[in-house]
Structures are given as C-alpha cells and as structure tokens.
Design a protein around this motif. Structure first.
Motif, PDB file in Angstrom:
ATOM      1  N   LEU A  34       0.841  -1.192  -0.178  1.00  0.00           N
ATOM      2  CA  LEU A  34       0.086   0.283   0.136  1.00  0.00           C
ATOM      3  C   LEU A  34       1.428   1.249   0.074  1.00  0.00           C
ATOM      4  CD1 LEU A  34      -2.324   1.774  -0.087  1.00  0.00           C
ATOM      5  CD2 LEU A  34      -2.856   1.222   1.935  1.00  0.00           C
ATOM      6  N   ILE A  35       0.604   2.061  -1.072  1.00  0.00           N
ATOM      7  CA  ILE A  35       1.573   3.144  -1.538  1.00  0.00           C
ATOM      8  C   ILE A  35       0.501   4.517  -1.634  1.00  0.00           C
ATOM      9  CG2 ILE A  35       3.339   4.321  -2.612  1.00  0.00           C
ATOM     10  CD1 ILE A  35       4.020   0.937  -1.622  1.00  0.00           C
ATOM     11  N   GLY A  36       1.137   5.741  -0.249  1.00  0.00           N
ATOM     12  CA  GLY A  36       1.135   6.788  -0.377  1.00  0.00           C
ATOM     13  C   GLY A  36       1.029   7.864  -1.148  1.00  0.00           C
ATOM     14  N   LEU A  37       0.370   8.552  -1.964  1.00  0.00           N
ATOM     15  CA  LEU A  37       0.822   9.785  -2.204  1.00  0.00           C
ATOM     16  C   LEU A  37       0.153  10.759  -1.587  1.00  0.00           C
ATOM     17  CD1 LEU A  37       2.873  11.372  -4.818  1.00  0.00           C
ATOM     18  CD2 LEU A  37       0.357  10.765  -5.893  1.00  0.00           C
ATOM     19  N   ILE A  38       0.516  12.009  -1.349  1.00  0.00           N
ATOM     20  CA  ILE A  38       0.045  13.189  -0.944  1.00  0.00           C
ATOM     21  C   ILE A  38       0.614  14.386  -1.124  1.00  0.00           C
ATOM     22  CG2 ILE A  38      -0.536  11.918   1.682  1.00  0.00           C
ATOM     23  CD1 ILE A  38       1.987  13.573   2.869  1.00  0.00           C
ATOM     24  N   GLY A 174      -2.201 -10.313  -3.367  1.00  0.00           N
ATOM     25  CA  GLY A 174      -1.131  -9.018  -3.892  1.00  0.00           C
ATOM     26  C   GLY A 174      -0.696  -8.318  -4.253  1.00  0.00           C
ATOM     27  N   ALA A 175      -1.670  -7.426  -4.323  1.00  0.00           N
ATOM     28  CA  ALA A 175      -2.272  -6.144  -5.527  1.00  0.00           C
ATOM     29  C   ALA A 175      -1.202  -5.005  -4.178  1.00  0.00           C
ATOM     30  CB  ALA A 175      -3.960  -5.658  -5.056  1.00  0.00           C
ATOM     31  N   GLY A 176      -1.400  -4.268  -6.070  1.00  0.00           N
ATOM     32  CA  GLY A 176      -0.644  -3.024  -5.558  1.00  0.00           C
ATOM     33  C   GLY A 176      -1.651  -2.151  -5.464  1.00  0.00           C
ATOM     34  N   PHE A 190       0.291   2.051   5.742  1.00  0.00           N
ATOM     35  CA  PHE A 190       1.277   2.339   4.261  1.00  0.00           C
ATOM     36  C   PHE A 190       2.521   2.215   4.357  1.00  0.00           C
ATOM     37  CE2 PHE A 190      -1.965   5.041   4.528  1.00  0.00           C
ATOM     38  CZ  PHE A 190      -2.426   4.990   2.960  1.00  0.00           C
ATOM     39  N   ASP A 191       2.933   1.053   3.296  1.00  0.00           N
ATOM     40  CA  ASP A 191       4.799   0.699   2.978  1.00  0.00           C
ATOM     41  C   ASP A 191       5.407   1.464   3.170  1.00  0.00           C
ATOM     42  OD1 ASP A 191       4.083  -2.298   3.706  1.00  0.00           O
ATOM     43  OD2 ASP A 191       2.530  -1.969   1.980  1.00  0.00           O
ATOM     44  N   ARG A 192       4.934   2.864   1.915  1.00  0.00           N
ATOM     45  CA  ARG A 192       6.216   3.770   1.846  1.00  0.00           C
ATOM     46  C   ARG A 192       4.827   4.744   0.902  1.00  0.00           C
ATOM     47  NH1 ARG A 192       7.569   0.237  -1.508  1.00  0.00           N
ATOM     48  NH2 ARG A 192       7.342   1.376  -3.485  1.00  0.00           N
TER      49      ARG A 192
END
Length: 205
Positions: A34-38, A174-176, A190-192
């Motif tokens: 799970l990736i975040g974009l802020i 397994g979803a990104g 979040f992982d990143r």
C-alpha cells in the motif's frame, strides 16, 4: 527494477503548454504494498495519476505497468440515469464480455451496505453512497494495481473501517495499491508514502 514491481514511473515531466506541472516525479508500486501519495490541492497528484494511466502524454520519463489496473478517480463519472445494479452490470459486461453477479461483487455490495440501493438511480444516491459505488466499481476486475484518488471522501466511520478491511485483504492477495490524498491520518498502514511538492516527489515515509 525489482521482479515484484507492478507499476513504476521514473523522472516524469509533464506540462500544460508552458506551465510545467510535474518536474521530476518517480514512484513504484510492488505486489502486496500500500503506497500513499500526498500533497496539497493543486500539487499535481491527479495529473501524475493520469500520466501513469496514459490519460495524459508525458513530456519526459518512463512508465512501466505490469498487470490490470483498477482506478477510482476523484471526479464523478458514473452513469446518472442507470440504477446501481445496472451500472455494476454494465461495467462487468465491459470487463468480462458478459453480465456477471459473481460472489466477489455481491460480497462488496453487502460489505458496503449497497444491496438495498440496487434499484435506485445513481443520480438519487447520497454522496457517501455514490463514493462507495465508485470504490467498488474500481475493484470489479480484481485488478493487480489499484489506484485510488481520495477514495473514502464522504464515508462514515463504519464504512471507513470497512474500507481498510477490504484494502488489507487485497494487499494479502497480492494487489499493489496507490492511495492518493491531500491528507493521510493512518501513516502506519502504508508501506511507503510519497509527497509531491512543487512538481517533485519526495519520500515521506
């Protein structure tokens, strides 16, 4: 690039005419992450998503996609004169070449308490119910890469918790997942996390 990368964009530059929106943006999404974009409103988050999705043509840089994409945009796009069920069946027929009421879709409708709205026109749904349907629609194809732009806007606390339960399940399968928001509260989930500022991405976690 690592073998489990589902999506990678490197050194993306994008302009509207002479106005340079993205100056140097790079992110990666791997399986089960799970990736975040802020970033602030107007920082270029949604534009970067459109570049990843090939909805905008980049000026420079590289985009790599490895798998099916599910996309929940910030904009309202559902067919207003369809009922909720008609819309779900339409998207299913486009993806699978036939109408389907598979267990996965029915499970999502039940989880988000949408079954009772199956025969209601989308134009009559509340904003929160509409948002839940947008989220579910992005998952119908069981995508490998899930891109969510402000996905839980309008959710009440119960549905917010349900959203995270579904996200955790998708990660385990397994979803990104890339979640985009101007504000993230649950950093630990979040992982990143990437921050976009003045057209450039930075690691925030």
């Amino acid at each position: 690039m690592q073998y489990n990368s589902l999506c990678s964009c490197k050194n993306i530059i994008f302009s509207y005419g002479k106005n340079e929106i993205l100056k140097d943006c790079s992110i990666e999404i791997k399986k089960g992450e799970l990736i975040g974009l802020i970033g602030e409103n107007g920082s270029g988050k949604s534009t970067l998503l459109k570049c990843i999705l090939n909805l905008e043509k980049i000026k420079e840089g590289d985009v790599f996609i490895n798998g099916k994409i599910g996309y929940c945009p910030q904009e309202n796009y559902l067919y207003q004169r369809y009922t909720l069920l008609e819309h779900v069946n339409l998207i299913s027929s486009i993806i699978f070449k036939k109408n389907t009421n598979n267990d996965f879709i029915n499970e999502l409708l039940e989880r988000f308490k949408l079954s009772k709205y199956k025969n209601i026109l989308i134009e009559h749904l509340s904003s929160g119910t509409y948002q839940k349907l947008k989220f579910i629609t992005s998952l119908i194809s069981k995508p490998d890469i899930i891109i969510l732009d402000e996905p839980y806007d309008g959710f009440d606390w119960e549905m917010y918790q349900m959203f995270w339960m579904v996200i955790e399940k998708l990660k385990l399968e397994g979803a990104g997942i890339l979640l985009v928001s101007h504000l993230i509260h649950d950093f630990e989930k979040f992982d990143r996390i990437y921050q976009i500022k003045e057209g450039v991405t930075y690691n925030a976690k």
